[in-house]
Scaffold this motif. Structure first.
Motif, PDB file in Angstrom:
ATOM      1  N   SER A  65       0.833  -1.209   0.000  1.00 11.32           N
ATOM      2  CA  SER A  65       0.000   0.000   0.000  1.00 11.32           C
ATOM      3  C   SER A  65       0.868   1.260   0.000  1.00 11.32           C
ATOM      4  O   SER A  65       0.533   2.243  -0.661  1.00 11.32           O
ATOM      5  CB  SER A  65      -0.955  -0.007   1.184  1.00 11.32           C
ATOM      6  OG  SER A  65      -0.246   0.123   2.392  1.00 11.32           O
ATOM      7  N   ALA A  66       2.009   1.228   0.701  1.00  7.57           N
ATOM      8  CA  ALA A  66       2.911   2.384   0.691  1.00  7.57           C
ATOM      9  C   ALA A  66       3.508   2.569  -0.699  1.00  7.57           C
ATOM     10  O   ALA A  66       3.649   3.705  -1.180  1.00  7.57           O
ATOM     11  CB  ALA A  66       4.018   2.201   1.722  1.00  7.57           C
ATOM     12  N   GLU A  68       2.131   1.651  -3.568  1.00  9.53           N
ATOM     13  CA  GLU A  68       1.080   2.153  -4.451  1.00  9.53           C
ATOM     14  C   GLU A  68       0.807   3.626  -4.197  1.00  9.53           C
ATOM     15  O   GLU A  68       0.563   4.389  -5.137  1.00  9.53           O
ATOM     16  CB  GLU A  68      -0.182   1.313  -4.268  1.00  9.53           C
ATOM     17  CG  GLU A  68      -0.038  -0.087  -4.834  1.00  9.53           C
ATOM     18  CD  GLU A  68      -1.175  -1.006  -4.435  1.00  9.53           C
ATOM     19  OE1 GLU A  68      -2.037  -0.604  -3.633  1.00  9.53           O
ATOM     20  OE2 GLU A  68      -1.176  -2.157  -4.927  1.00  9.53           O
ATOM     21  N   GLU A  69       0.876   4.042  -2.936  1.00  2.73           N
ATOM     22  CA  GLU A  69       0.674   5.451  -2.594  1.00  2.73           C
ATOM     23  C   GLU A  69       1.777   6.314  -3.217  1.00  2.73           C
ATOM     24  O   GLU A  69       1.515   7.380  -3.764  1.00  2.73           O
ATOM     25  CB  GLU A  69       0.651   5.620  -1.075  1.00  2.73           C
ATOM     26  CG  GLU A  69       0.511   7.042  -0.598  1.00  2.73           C
ATOM     27  CD  GLU A  69      -0.872   7.617  -0.827  1.00  2.73           C
ATOM     28  OE1 GLU A  69      -1.022   8.838  -0.681  1.00  2.73           O
ATOM     29  OE2 GLU A  69      -1.805   6.863  -1.156  1.00  2.73           O
ATOM     30  N   ARG A  72       1.098   6.677  -6.841  1.00  2.00           N
ATOM     31  CA  ARG A  72      -0.046   7.544  -7.105  1.00  2.00           C
ATOM     32  C   ARG A  72       0.328   9.020  -6.988  1.00  2.00           C
ATOM     33  O   ARG A  72      -0.086   9.834  -7.802  1.00  2.00           O
ATOM     34  CB  ARG A  72      -1.176   7.209  -6.137  1.00  2.00           C
ATOM     35  CG  ARG A  72      -2.472   7.958  -6.418  1.00  2.00           C
ATOM     36  CD  ARG A  72      -3.546   7.605  -5.424  1.00  2.00           C
ATOM     37  NE  ARG A  72      -3.223   7.965  -4.054  1.00  2.00           N
ATOM     38  CZ  ARG A  72      -3.219   9.217  -3.573  1.00  2.00           C
ATOM     39  NH1 ARG A  72      -3.508  10.224  -4.365  1.00  2.00           N
ATOM     40  NH2 ARG A  72      -2.927   9.455  -2.320  1.00  2.00           N
ATOM     41  N   ILE A  73       1.124   9.381  -5.991  1.00  2.00           N
ATOM     42  CA  ILE A  73       1.447  10.802  -5.788  1.00  2.00           C
ATOM     43  C   ILE A  73       2.672  11.239  -6.571  1.00  2.00           C
ATOM     44  O   ILE A  73       3.033  12.401  -6.551  1.00  2.00           O
ATOM     45  CB  ILE A  73       1.626  11.146  -4.297  1.00  2.00           C
ATOM     46  CG1 ILE A  73       2.815  10.425  -3.694  1.00  2.00           C
ATOM     47  CG2 ILE A  73       0.368  10.893  -3.520  1.00  2.00           C
ATOM     48  CD1 ILE A  73       3.136  10.866  -2.274  1.00  2.00           C
TER      49      ILE A  73
END
Length: 110
Positions: A65-66, A68-69, A72-73
């Motif tokens: 999840s980190a 993917e974050e 994304r940013i």
């Protein structure tokens, strides 16, 4: 003599008496293998450990999840949003490269 002076003299007289009244401590001989020593106790670092009750927060899922974050940013908290573009040209982009093995002019430093 004043009462303060008498109290000071009495205190100085009582100091050696109080010091001699203390119990003498005998230290064990460090060369004696049978000398008494204090008991060694062990306390685990995990004594108060509590396992996570949230099964969705396994390390691989947290890492994913980190990751993917960051994707994304734009990576590194958004500092690299333009990472795909070419870097800006440096001011000396048109300057000739120094010759290998030749003498260099060091007078232009700083």
């Amino acid at each position: 003599m004043s009462s303060k002076q008498w109290l000071a003299v009495a205190a100085w007289v009582c100091v050696p008496v109080a010091a001699s009244a203390q119990q003498q401590q005998t230290l064990p001989n460090p060369l004696d293998a049978n000398a008494p020593t204090a008991a060694v106790t062990y306390e685990s670092a995990f004594k108060n450990y509590r396992a996570s009750t949230d099964d969705s927060a396994t390390p691989d899922k947290v890492w994913r999840s980190a990751n993917e974050e960051m994707g994304r940013i734009g990576g590194h908290a958004g500092h690299m949003k333009d990472a795909g573009s070419a870097p800006a040209a440096s001011p000396n982009a048109n300057a000739p490269a120094p010759k290998q093995g030749g003498a260099m002019d060091h007078s232009k430093h700083h």
